[in-house]
Design a protein around this motif. Sequence first.
Motif, PDB file in Angstrom:
ATOM      1  N   ILE A 185     -16.557  18.938  44.321  1.00  0.00           N
ATOM      2  CA  ILE A 185     -16.838  20.079  43.444  1.00  0.00           C
ATOM      3  C   ILE A 185     -15.968  21.275  43.813  1.00  0.00           C
ATOM      4  N   VAL A 186     -15.221  21.740  42.842  1.00  0.00           N
ATOM      5  CA  VAL A 186     -14.387  22.935  43.007  1.00  0.00           C
ATOM      6  C   VAL A 186     -15.260  24.179  42.853  1.00  0.00           C
ATOM      7  N   HIS A 187     -15.035  25.152  43.731  1.00  0.00           N
ATOM      8  CA  HIS A 187     -15.693  26.447  43.547  1.00  0.00           C
ATOM      9  C   HIS A 187     -14.634  27.493  43.232  1.00  0.00           C
ATOM     10  N   LEU A 188     -14.676  28.021  42.003  1.00  0.00           N
ATOM     11  CA  LEU A 188     -13.805  29.115  41.592  1.00  0.00           C
ATOM     12  C   LEU A 188     -14.606  30.396  41.794  1.00  0.00           C
ATOM     13  N   GLU A 227      -7.348  33.437  33.188  1.00  0.00           N
ATOM     14  CA  GLU A 227      -5.990  33.034  33.542  1.00  0.00           C
ATOM     15  C   GLU A 227      -5.913  32.468  34.949  1.00  0.00           C
ATOM     16  N   LYS A 228      -6.620  33.099  35.895  1.00  0.00           N
ATOM     17  CA  LYS A 228      -6.611  32.595  37.269  1.00  0.00           C
ATOM     18  C   LYS A 228      -7.198  31.189  37.328  1.00  0.00           C
ATOM     19  N   ALA A 229      -8.231  30.936  36.537  1.00  0.00           N
ATOM     20  CA  ALA A 229      -8.843  29.611  36.514  1.00  0.00           C
ATOM     21  C   ALA A 229      -7.876  28.566  35.978  1.00  0.00           C
ATOM     22  N   ARG A 230      -7.172  28.897  34.910  1.00  0.00           N
ATOM     23  CA  ARG A 230      -6.195  27.961  34.338  1.00  0.00           C
ATOM     24  C   ARG A 230      -5.131  27.602  35.379  1.00  0.00           C
ATOM     25  N   MET A 231      -4.635  28.602  36.088  1.00  0.00           N
ATOM     26  CA  MET A 231      -3.603  28.347  37.099  1.00  0.00           C
ATOM     27  C   MET A 231      -4.152  27.552  38.278  1.00  0.00           C
ATOM     28  N   ALA A 232      -5.377  27.883  38.696  1.00  0.00           N
ATOM     29  CA  ALA A 232      -5.978  27.189  39.840  1.00  0.00           C
ATOM     30  C   ALA A 232      -6.213  25.711  39.543  1.00  0.00           C
ATOM     31  N   ILE A 233      -6.774  25.420  38.378  1.00  0.00           N
ATOM     32  CA  ILE A 233      -7.041  24.033  38.014  1.00  0.00           C
ATOM     33  C   ILE A 233      -5.735  23.266  37.807  1.00  0.00           C
ATOM     34  N   MET A 234      -4.754  23.913  37.184  1.00  0.00           N
ATOM     35  CA  MET A 234      -3.454  23.269  36.992  1.00  0.00           C
ATOM     36  C   MET A 234      -2.825  22.913  38.339  1.00  0.00           C
ATOM     37  N   LYS A 235      -2.940  23.830  39.301  1.00  0.00           N
ATOM     38  CA  LYS A 235      -2.384  23.583  40.631  1.00  0.00           C
ATOM     39  C   LYS A 235      -3.070  22.398  41.307  1.00  0.00           C
ATOM     40  N   LEU A 236      -4.393  22.335  41.215  1.00  0.00           N
ATOM     41  CA  LEU A 236      -5.135  21.225  41.827  1.00  0.00           C
ATOM     42  C   LEU A 236      -4.733  19.887  41.205  1.00  0.00           C
TER      43      LEU A 236
END
Length: 338
Positions: A185-188, A227-236
């Motif tokens: 589970i990812v925690h943003l 936007e931060k979420a989009r980048m974080a998930i894309m990176k993962l």
Amino acid sequence: MKSGLVTIKDLARELNISASTVSRALKNHPDISAETKRAVNELAEKMNYQPNAVALSLKQRRSNTIGVIIPEIVHYFFSSVISGIEDVAYDAGFNVIICQSNERFEREVANAKTLLASRVDGVLVSISKETTSYKHLHNFANNNVPMVFYDRIVPDLIADQVIIDDFDASYRATKHLIDSGRERIVHLGGPMSLLIGKQRKEGYLKALAEAGIAVDEDLILESDSFEKARMAIMKLINQKKKFDGVFATNDLTAIGAMQTIQKKGYKIPDEIAVVGFSDGRFSGITDPTLTSVDQHGYEMGTIATQMLLKRITAEVDDYPFETKVLNANLIVRGSSLI
């Protein structure tokens, strides 16, 4: 007549009577004749006369105005809080001055100075993400202006406050994902400078520990915007980090994660389940609909305002400060149900 707001002197000049007579007529003083009162009030209405609020506040030592410092008006949770604040204040005969910090410390300091200069009777405060120094908030207490914190508080500053149990709400949100079979589970999360950011992370960690799931620090990311979420998930995903659940610190972050997950070809909730926080208006119209924690923003606003008005109108100022803790509800929807 000169331009600008109509004054008592303007009315007196038009009626050829003294300003003191006009003032007493407007206050329905018994020494003023009915005919004079009628003439004064008719002219006041015709000329759209409005009492000088600043002068009245100086005389009465109360402005019947409260100030609000809010991080983001566009955020559904905070707009709900404002609705609660204004409803209670209006019913009590108080006006509301709303100042937005836009999540910036400098603007929050400027907001505080503006409200003090406006002689507000009290303030409702939710601090910005950047705020780590609190001198501007201590200034309210130094000037005998009561203050109530809502949602985001300053632990070391003694004041009334209304919060939810962020730790428990996050624990239950994460446990819900675990109970549905998720183990990665990812925690943003939000910034650790905010108490709510720390507590939501701690609730997440407790749920993992209770289930015997090892913590993967790579899945814990400070990411609290769309936007931060989009980048974080894309990176993962690009790093091929495996995950089957996402717990986000707010709904817009969760929606940013959902869009990226779906764009990369993963199915929600079949392959990756998502839970947000705040239960805003968008949570019911995403596809699938978003499971989210209801923070009860309107209720928080009403309770915070009631506490502030109680403090403002109290005959004594030495009664204990209060902390109201609201229970948040997890609203389960399609993003986490299989």
